[in-house]
Design an enzyme around this catalytic site. Structure first.
Site, short mmCIF file in Angstrom:
data_model
loop_
_atom_site.label_atom_id
_atom_site.label_comp_id
_atom_site.label_asym_id
_atom_site.label_seq_id
_atom_site.Cartn_x
_atom_site.Cartn_y
_atom_site.Cartn_z
N ARG A 100 -64.85 1.23 -10.99
CA ARG A 100 -64.45 1.53 -9.62
C ARG A 100 -64.57 3.00 -9.25
O ARG A 100 -64.81 3.33 -8.09
CB ARG A 100 -63.04 1.01 -9.39
N TYR A 137 -65.64 -15.43 -19.54
CA TYR A 137 -66.82 -16.17 -19.10
C TYR A 137 -67.37 -17.00 -20.27
O TYR A 137 -66.77 -17.02 -21.35
CB TYR A 137 -67.85 -15.20 -18.49
#
Ligand SMILES: Cc1cc2nc3c(=O)[nH]c(=O)nc-3n(C[C@H](O)[C@H](O)[C@H](O)COP(=O)(O)O)c2cc1C
Ligand code: SF4
Length: 475
Positions: free
Chosen positions: A317, A171
């Site tokens: 997750r 990013y």
């Protein structure tokens, strides 16, 4: 809790003490934010569930510091004071559960989903998103740095305990840091010192606007795993500088869009795949270092800390799959943890398709606000579930949890349905973890499972169910 005493020991992060060393890493989940950018009950209850579940630290993912930096459509927006009230509702809802709650500040740069992308240089992302970003001017770079500081101040005002700067995963900040995405010829490009300048400036701006007592962690890549990208050698150099600058922790991740090693590794990748990167960084600094990446088992997390490879472990997750991961781990009954199987289907595939994040193992992700007050069935019924594949087992588990009397039947001599087939090819064995979990749950709740049972009229009459759930196909 002698079995996991390292994971469940407190950790000091600057002025903040977290009750254990498990961080729910930032995940841009792409739900629970309305069109005006305000956080809704959906996101709030998603975090409340994980705070109640015993997680020591949690990060909201993808808080966008500037309109050009919104990675996905439904992420928290931080560029205006108008964001504060709904964020405050969320931090207040989480506070009673003693989880340290942080916001990750990010700018997606060229990896943003929309068309108004900006970046250090006009080079498209290597994968996933399309479009050539506009090169930032010098005054825009200063504006972006200030946007990080202003956003951090808003997070503090909204009641967050800490923030994390997202300088990883390709990013905007990582784009400045890496040679392959930064071709600038001014003071923000070229040398190592120039490429890290943006990060250091925005870090200073954050500290100036929030005060030195507000903990600020930084997530960097230990390796971009892409040609001409950010390297471990550079990460080690930067870690020392960030410690000197007053960072409160470092979180070592890896990968960018298009890497050879994925940031969100699948079931084919070994557990703890990025631990060596954190371990290398930890040798250079004395501030807390976090590791992440396919760490699923509490024992492995505990061992990493015990062996001094990292000070804390982040899981993404696994905490989607089971919000009560920490409490179940602490209880010692690890078979009760609903496993993430590394399929990447419900979570990252969904959000990159601009859909709400979900989980194939946990149907309640994003529905926590709808199911939180569910009560036991009154009166309970007798329910026959036809099919002992993952769908049938999950339906049986849910019905039994609500207090129904449940019988599961399958004409085959085993449970698992087509998941057994899916788990056969090399590297896919983890698919069966979800079947094992459901089997344990049904055993625990004494649900009767009848195998080799053909669904005849006679069979149904012998069970005398009030309801029948047909679950004869899940894959
Ligand atoms: C749906 C999804 C969204 C993610 N979004 C972010 C994010 O906004 N910021 C970030 O630093 N990492 C993000 N990640 C990466 C995770 O924080 C984590 O590093 C990665 O999933 C590996 O950890 P795990 O194997 O425990 O899931 C995301 C992961 C998933 C699955
Ligand atoms: S969708 Fe698959 S990879 Fe994602 S959290 Fe759920 S089980 Fe894990």
């Amino acid at each position: 809790m002698s079995h996991l005493k390292h994971l469940f020991s407190p950790i000091q992060i600057g002025t903040m003490t977290a009750k254990n060393r498990l961080l729910m890493s930032a995940m841009s989940i792409n739900f629970g934010v309305d069109d005006a950018g305000n956080v809704t009950e959906q996101l709030t209850e998603y975090f409340v569930a994980r705070a109640k579940g015993g997680t020591g630290m949690m990060l909201v993912g993808g808080g966008a510091v500037h309109p050009t930096g919104l990675e996905l459509p439904h992420l928290p927006t931080l560029w205006d004071d108008a964001c504060i009230p709904s964020l405050e509702v969320m931090t207040e809802a989480v506070r009673p559960y003693d989880a340290k709650f942080g916001m990750q500040l990010m700018h997606g740069g060229r990896q943003s989903y929309h068309d108004d992308k900006v970046a250090p240089s006009p080079l498209p992302a290597e994968a996933v998103v399309k479009g050539v970003p506009r090169e930032l001017t010098l005054s825009e770079i200063h504006e972006m740095a200030a946007a990080f500081g202003d956003s951090a101040r808003r997070c503090r005002d909204a009641g967050f305990d800490f923030i994390e700067i997202h300088a990883a995963h390709g990013y905007l900040i990582n784009q400045f840091m890496a040679k392959n995405s930064n071709k600038r010829e001014d003071e923000y490009g070229g040398s190592f010192e120039n490429r890290i300048r943006f990060l250091l400036e925005l870090f200073r701006d954050i500290k100036d606007k929030t005060g030195d007592d507000f903990p600020v962690g930084i997530r960097i890549n230990g390796n971009d795993y892409i040609k001409n990208g950010w390297t471990l050698e550079e990460a080690l150099k930067l870690a020392v500088i960030l410690e000197q600058q007053g960072a409160d922790y470092l979180h070592i991740s890896a990968g960018v869009y298009g890497s050879t090693e994925l940031t969100i590794p699948s079931m084919y990748v070994k557990h703890g795949c990025f631990v060596h990167l954190a371990e290398a960084v930890k040798k250079e600094v004395s501030l807390p270092v976090f590791t992440v990446g396919r760490i699923k088992s509490p024992e492995m997390a505990d061992r990493i800390i015990k062996e001094g490879k990292a000070d804390a472990v982040a899981m993404g997750r696994s905490l989607l799959a089971d919000p009560e991961f920490a409490n179940k781990a602490a209880s010692g009954d690890l078979t009760r943890i609903r496993p993430c199987i590394g399929c990447c289907l419900g979570c990252i595939h969904n959000v990159l398709a601009l859909e709400p994040g979900a989980c194939v193992a946990n149907p309640d992700v994003g529905r926590e606000y709808q199911v939180k007050d569910e009560v036991r069935a009154d009166p309970p019924k007798k329910i026959l579930v036809v099919g002992a594949g993952p769908a049938g087992l999950a339906a049986a588990r849910m019905a039994a949890t609500r207090g129904h009397e449940v019988v599961v039947c399958d004409e085959k001599g085993h449970i698992g349905g087509l998941a057994r087939l899916a788990a056969i090819p090399p590297g896919r064995g983890e698919i069966m973890d979800i079947v094992d979990f459901l089997r344990n749950e049904l055993d625990r709740m004494q649900v009767e499972v009848r195998l080799n049972a053909k669904l005849t009229e006679e069979f149904i009459k012998s069970i005398r169910p009030q309801e029948i759930i047909l679950a004869s196909g899940s894959l």
